[in-house]
Motif scaffolding. Sequence first.
Motif, PDB file in Angstrom:
ATOM      1  N   ASN A  97     -25.366 -11.146   1.562  1.00 35.10           N
ATOM      2  CA  ASN A  97     -24.333 -11.697   2.437  1.00 35.10           C
ATOM      3  C   ASN A  97     -24.932 -12.630   3.485  1.00 35.10           C
TER       4      ASN A  97
ATOM      5  N   LEU B  80     -15.739 -10.433   1.788  1.00 37.11           N
ATOM      6  CA  LEU B  80     -16.225  -9.507   0.771  1.00 37.11           C
ATOM      7  C   LEU B  80     -15.533  -8.148   0.864  1.00 37.11           C
TER       8      LEU B  80
ATOM      9  N   TYR C 151     -18.363  -9.064  -4.943  1.00 39.03           N
ATOM     10  CA  TYR C 151     -19.756  -8.636  -4.885  1.00 39.03           C
ATOM     11  C   TYR C 151     -20.010  -7.570  -5.942  1.00 39.03           C
TER      12      TYR C 151
ATOM     13  N   THR D  76     -18.266 -14.192   6.208  1.00 38.08           N
ATOM     14  CA  THR D  76     -18.326 -13.922   4.771  1.00 38.08           C
ATOM     15  C   THR D  76     -18.221 -12.430   4.479  1.00 38.08           C
ATOM     16  N   LEU D  77     -18.719 -11.604   5.397  1.00 37.71           N
ATOM     17  CA  LEU D  77     -18.631 -10.157   5.189  1.00 37.71           C
ATOM     18  C   LEU D  77     -17.181  -9.698   5.143  1.00 37.71           C
TER      19      LEU D  77
ATOM     20  N   HIS E 140     -22.539 -14.523   9.477  1.00 36.82           N
ATOM     21  CA  HIS E 140     -22.431 -13.587   8.361  1.00 36.82           C
ATOM     22  C   HIS E 140     -21.194 -12.690   8.449  1.00 36.82           C
TER      23      HIS E 140
END
Length: 308
Positions: A36, A54, A84, A50-51, A47
Amino acid sequence: MSLQHQGNLGLFSITESTNSNLGMGVLSDGTPYLTNRGLAKVCGVDHSATLRLLQKWDEEKHKPRGKKILELLNAQGYSESNLYIEANGIHGSFYAIPDAVCLALLEYYAFDAEHTNKEIAKTNYRILARSSFKLYVYDQCNYNPNQKIDDSWQMFHERLLLNDNIPINYFSIFKELSAVIVNMIRAGCKIDDTTIPDISVGQIWARYWTQNKLDEKYGDRFKFPHTYPDTFRQSTGGQYDAWVYPADALGVFRRWLHETYFMDKFPKYLNTKVTSGAIVAHDATRLLDTLQKPALATQNPPEKDNKK
């Protein structure tokens, strides 16, 4: 059968790299990935952004940003429910973001999202789109996708050449399993001195032979020298003796191999290889499908009509 339901849980990182401070690597099925933080870095965002994508994808894909990303994922041919793969690494489990997801998110942040580091995303997208994401990660991680197969072929070939002198009126378990070992290599199973299927087969068949007193029907078996190549740790013990069996019993062995070993014993053996990382779960399942193929249906030939 337990192998058929393991999914991605059996995947693990076989090589990693932090070149350019990017967390990246290759999973045991050959899938290149970014972590990530690595993905966020190439996209030029924090980050945490994007986390959230996900972890909250089921919610995010219905929002304007998520809908656009979903279009890009579809264009990449990606249809998995998660963005993921939960894999295992040297520091425990982690989110491995596969190449198709990385490129879709990178394209979004390069051309659709509004953020301060958009040029970083554009530059990285052009680099990866031009050189191929997969090849880029493979190169950064010094990963050769053919190495495991090449090494397996070499070790199998060396052992085959050293043990090709079985008496014509007898058969050995190792030579009879040659086609099985070839299928294992083709399925991605690493064949080395820790994966020797003929030992497992030989031990179980030997018990079957004794319990059913097959020597009374087909003749005595006897011990014959078996040599391991220098590349095998077993070679330090010198020459071994392995049972060879009368050729008249070959049909019985082949039927037992299919009906008993492949159907009942081999799945358990493969599970140990999945656990050790010699083969990934979905490849093991595919191998079982190959080896457990149905026997050819036969029927007694029709009686001749002697009537005139």
